[in-house]
Design a protein around this motif. Structure first.
Motif, PDB file in Angstrom:
ATOM      1  N   LEU A  64     -20.771  33.636  43.187  1.00  0.00           N
ATOM      2  CA  LEU A  64     -20.918  32.400  42.154  1.00  0.00           C
ATOM      3  C   LEU A  64     -21.819  33.151  41.270  1.00  0.00           C
ATOM      4  N   VAL A  65     -21.195  32.918  40.248  1.00  0.00           N
ATOM      5  CA  VAL A  65     -22.159  33.677  38.872  1.00  0.00           C
ATOM      6  C   VAL A  65     -22.969  32.637  38.143  1.00  0.00           C
ATOM      7  N   GLU A  66     -24.151  32.856  37.585  1.00  0.00           N
ATOM      8  CA  GLU A  66     -25.024  31.956  36.971  1.00  0.00           C
ATOM      9  C   GLU A  66     -25.332  32.449  35.777  1.00  0.00           C
ATOM     10  N   PRO A  67     -24.808  31.563  34.711  1.00  0.00           N
ATOM     11  CA  PRO A  67     -25.228  32.071  33.294  1.00  0.00           C
ATOM     12  C   PRO A  67     -26.685  31.920  32.977  1.00  0.00           C
ATOM     13  N   ARG A  68     -27.074  32.835  32.215  1.00  0.00           N
ATOM     14  CA  ARG A  68     -28.540  32.778  31.844  1.00  0.00           C
ATOM     15  C   ARG A  68     -28.766  33.048  30.431  1.00  0.00           C
ATOM     16  N   PRO A  69     -29.861  32.676  29.698  1.00  0.00           N
ATOM     17  CA  PRO A  69     -29.996  32.719  28.369  1.00  0.00           C
ATOM     18  C   PRO A  69     -29.682  34.367  27.933  1.00  0.00           C
ATOM     19  N   ASN A  70     -29.642  34.497  26.585  1.00  0.00           N
ATOM     20  CA  ASN A  70     -28.994  35.857  26.042  1.00  0.00           C
ATOM     21  C   ASN A  70     -27.753  36.383  26.660  1.00  0.00           C
ATOM     22  N   ASN A  71     -26.990  35.560  26.782  1.00  0.00           N
ATOM     23  CA  ASN A  71     -25.642  36.066  27.146  1.00  0.00           C
ATOM     24  C   ASN A  71     -25.684  36.872  28.711  1.00  0.00           C
ATOM     25  N   GLU A  72     -26.404  36.502  29.395  1.00  0.00           N
ATOM     26  CA  GLU A  72     -26.458  37.356  30.876  1.00  0.00           C
ATOM     27  C   GLU A  72     -25.917  36.524  31.827  1.00  0.00           C
ATOM     28  N   TYR A  73     -25.345  37.193  32.729  1.00  0.00           N
ATOM     29  CA  TYR A  73     -24.699  36.533  33.791  1.00  0.00           C
ATOM     30  C   TYR A  73     -25.269  37.041  35.420  1.00  0.00           C
ATOM     31  N   TRP A  74     -25.620  36.432  36.283  1.00  0.00           N
ATOM     32  CA  TRP A  74     -26.141  36.788  37.574  1.00  0.00           C
ATOM     33  C   TRP A  74     -25.431  36.269  38.643  1.00  0.00           C
ATOM     34  N   VAL A  75     -25.167  37.149  39.559  1.00  0.00           N
ATOM     35  CA  VAL A  75     -24.561  36.782  40.854  1.00  0.00           C
ATOM     36  C   VAL A  75     -25.758  36.366  41.617  1.00  0.00           C
ATOM     37  N   SER A  76     -25.572  34.974  42.026  1.00  0.00           N
ATOM     38  CA  SER A  76     -26.454  34.250  42.958  1.00  0.00           C
ATOM     39  C   SER A  76     -26.343  34.244  44.401  1.00  0.00           C
ATOM     40  N   GLN A  77     -24.847  34.065  44.588  1.00  0.00           N
ATOM     41  CA  GLN A  77     -24.475  33.929  45.950  1.00  0.00           C
ATOM     42  C   GLN A  77     -23.107  34.756  46.139  1.00  0.00           C
ATOM     43  N   CYS A  78     -22.729  35.070  47.507  1.00  0.00           N
ATOM     44  CA  CYS A  78     -21.690  35.853  47.676  1.00  0.00           C
ATOM     45  C   CYS A  78     -21.124  35.102  49.028  1.00  0.00           C
ATOM     46  N   VAL A  79     -19.610  35.070  49.026  1.00  0.00           N
ATOM     47  CA  VAL A  79     -18.972  34.685  50.168  1.00  0.00           C
ATOM     48  C   VAL A  79     -19.020  36.041  51.084  1.00  0.00           C
ATOM     49  N   GLU A  80     -18.868  35.494  52.580  1.00  0.00           N
ATOM     50  CA  GLU A  80     -18.933  36.557  53.496  1.00  0.00           C
ATOM     51  C   GLU A  80     -17.329  37.091  53.681  1.00  0.00           C
ATOM     52  N   PRO A  81     -17.084  38.211  53.559  1.00  0.00           N
ATOM     53  CA  PRO A  81     -15.748  38.780  53.068  1.00  0.00           C
ATOM     54  C   PRO A  81     -14.889  38.513  54.376  1.00  0.00           C
ATOM     55  N   VAL A  82     -13.613  38.418  54.216  1.00  0.00           N
ATOM     56  CA  VAL A  82     -12.778  37.804  55.437  1.00  0.00           C
ATOM     57  C   VAL A  82     -12.485  39.471  56.004  1.00  0.00           C
ATOM     58  N   THR A  83     -12.194  40.451  55.135  1.00  0.00           N
ATOM     59  CA  THR A  83     -11.710  41.929  55.578  1.00  0.00           C
ATOM     60  C   THR A  83     -12.742  42.923  54.708  1.00  0.00           C
ATOM     61  N   GLN A  84     -13.064  44.026  55.557  1.00  0.00           N
ATOM     62  CA  GLN A  84     -13.841  45.001  54.942  1.00  0.00           C
ATOM     63  C   GLN A  84     -13.402  46.382  55.154  1.00  0.00           C
ATOM     64  N   ILE A  85     -13.115  47.397  54.255  1.00  0.00           N
ATOM     65  CA  ILE A  85     -12.694  48.601  54.441  1.00  0.00           C
ATOM     66  C   ILE A  85     -13.677  49.619  53.891  1.00  0.00           C
ATOM     67  N   ALA A  86     -14.152  50.399  55.028  1.00  0.00           N
ATOM     68  CA  ALA A  86     -15.465  51.196  54.785  1.00  0.00           C
ATOM     69  C   ALA A  86     -15.141  52.512  55.275  1.00  0.00           C
ATOM     70  N   ARG A  87     -15.997  53.586  55.024  1.00  0.00           N
ATOM     71  CA  ARG A  87     -15.916  54.644  55.549  1.00  0.00           C
ATOM     72  C   ARG A  87     -17.318  55.252  55.958  1.00  0.00           C
ATOM     73  N   ARG A  88     -17.523  56.170  56.693  1.00  0.00           N
ATOM     74  CA  ARG A  88     -18.797  56.751  57.200  1.00  0.00           C
ATOM     75  C   ARG A  88     -19.111  58.044  56.231  1.00  0.00           C
ATOM     76  N   LYS A  89     -20.592  58.146  55.815  1.00  0.00           N
ATOM     77  CA  LYS A  89     -20.485  59.160  55.157  1.00  0.00           C
ATOM     78  C   LYS A  89     -20.984  60.428  56.112  1.00  0.00           C
ATOM     79  N   HIS A  90     -21.285  61.633  55.638  1.00  0.00           N
ATOM     80  CA  HIS A  90     -21.450  62.864  56.472  1.00  0.00           C
ATOM     81  C   HIS A  90     -22.584  62.519  57.455  1.00  0.00           C
ATOM     82  N   GLU A  91     -23.619  61.680  56.902  1.00  0.00           N
ATOM     83  CA  GLU A  91     -24.888  61.786  57.825  1.00  0.00           C
ATOM     84  C   GLU A  91     -24.721  60.459  58.588  1.00  0.00           C
ATOM     85  N   GLY A  92     -23.851  60.019  58.543  1.00  0.00           N
ATOM     86  CA  GLY A  92     -23.367  58.649  59.445  1.00  0.00           C
ATOM     87  C   GLY A  92     -23.549  57.504  58.910  1.00  0.00           C
TER      88      GLY A  92
END
Length: 349
Positions: free
Chosen positions: A73-101
């Motif tokens: 969800l994106v919330e408009p603010r003054p001075n033409n700014e847009y802020w993410v206020s909430q995020c939907v829990e992802p259905v799927t996620q693709i991730a990797r592990r860095k060298h340190e884990g």
């Protein structure tokens, strides 16, 4: 209440399930609107509302890190700014592990992963098995796309090699990404509302394929003649609309790709080995020198070595910091003892 224009958002991958999750979010700002993250740079993110794009920043109250593919969800603010206020829990996620884990989230809310591998010097079955392990652990459907069909040699031989190594249920297609027939070949996975991600090494043809399937103009580059390695023309993950109604996420070639999986998920990608292992005499058979091993003489030797290597990486990634320190200390003792024995055999005292 949040208003959702399903038809306009469907072109960037909105599904009925995601729409329902968006409607369950509460917003106190009257102008808040749903959008999808389509690009992430170091200093900013780009969100698409289904009709237009805008640069956004993330409010401190939003938990976790965002990735390309997230619905917010994106919330408009003054001075033409847009802020993410909430995020939907992802259905799927693709991730990797860095060298340190540490875990690095790559993309979210993907239906299909197109795993690209060139039919030139980029042809690497071990790397493809690694890709398969990661996307199957994320419960994302894999499709192997062999590129550069127009310039490849020994195509029939390479197709036979990959069919012998890869589980039969995994779709395999060979394309020339510069040809219009590519859209027809990939049509079963390009339906409206579907989200795909391209994964592969630099030079495999991800940006070229993106340009063929979409109306975008991703920068493409030549590869080195001796090893077919690319030059990282794509530097950030980004989502593009396909001409068929689907949308596709292009990604940079990854230099390191450690699996973000557990042992059970790895066995799904190597189900032939896992099934045969049930018939081994010993439950903890390593498939090396043990008697009555049901795996060693049946599975391709290189595939078995790759499985064992990935299994070691998975177990290492699940270790705590103290366990890693203990393991390094153990190996130091073993190496020191081996060095002493070697000097004794040579008579060096």
């Amino acid at each position: 209440m949040i208003e959702i224009d399903f038809e306009s958002l469907r072109v960037i991958g909105l599904t009925p399930y995601i729409a329902q999750q968006l409607l369950m979010l509460e917003s106190h700002a009257t102008a808040t609107f749903p959008a999808r993250i389509i690009e992430i740079q170091r200093e900013w993110m780009l969100a698409h509302s289904g009709q237009s794009e805008c640069r956004v920043r993330v409010l401190p109250s939003v938990e976790g890190s965002l990735a390309v593919g997230d619905w917010v969800l994106v919330e408009p603010r003054p001075n033409n700014e847009y802020w993410v206020s909430q995020c939907v829990e992802p259905v799927t996620q693709i991730a990797r592990r860095k060298h340190e884990g540490a875990r690095q989230l790559l993309v979210t809310n993907v239906d299909t992963a197109l795993l690209l591998m060139g039919l030139d010097h980029d042809f690497n079955l071990r790397r493809m098995e690694r890709y398969l392990a990661i996307v199957q652990a994320a419960q994302v459907m894999p499709v192997i796309v062999l590129t550069k069909l127009d310039i490849a040699e020994d195509v029939a031989e390479k197709l036979e090699q990959i069919k012998q190594r890869i589980p039969a249920q995994i779709p395999i297609v060979a394309v020339n990404a510069l040809s219009e027939n590519t859209v027809v070949t990939l049509a079963p996975w390009l339906n409206s509302g579907q989200t795909l991600v391209l994964l592969g090494s630099s030079g495999a043809g991800k940006s070229t394929l993106t340009n063929r399937l979409t109306s975008s103009a991703q920068i493409t580059g030549a590869v080195r003649q001796d090893d077919s390695k690319g030059r990282h023309t794509t530097t950030a993950r980004s989502l593009h609309q396909c001409t068929t109604g689907a949308c596709i996420i292009d990604t940079p070639g990854l230099r390191s790709w450690s699996p973000d999986v557990d042992e059970e998920s790895l066995d799904l990608a190597f189900d032939d080995i896992a099934t045969l292992a049930l018939s081994c005499r010993f439950r903890d058979c390593k498939h090396q020198d043990e008697p009555d091993c049901a795996v060693r003489d049946v599975i391709d030797a290189d595939r078995l070595l790759n499985y064992q290597k990935l299994l070691r990486e998975v177990r290492r990634s699940q270790q705590t910091a103290l366990e890693r320190i203990d393991e390094r200390a153990k190996w130091k003792v073993l190496h020191k003892a081996a060095a002493i024995r070697s000097r004794e055999k040579r008579g060096d005292y």
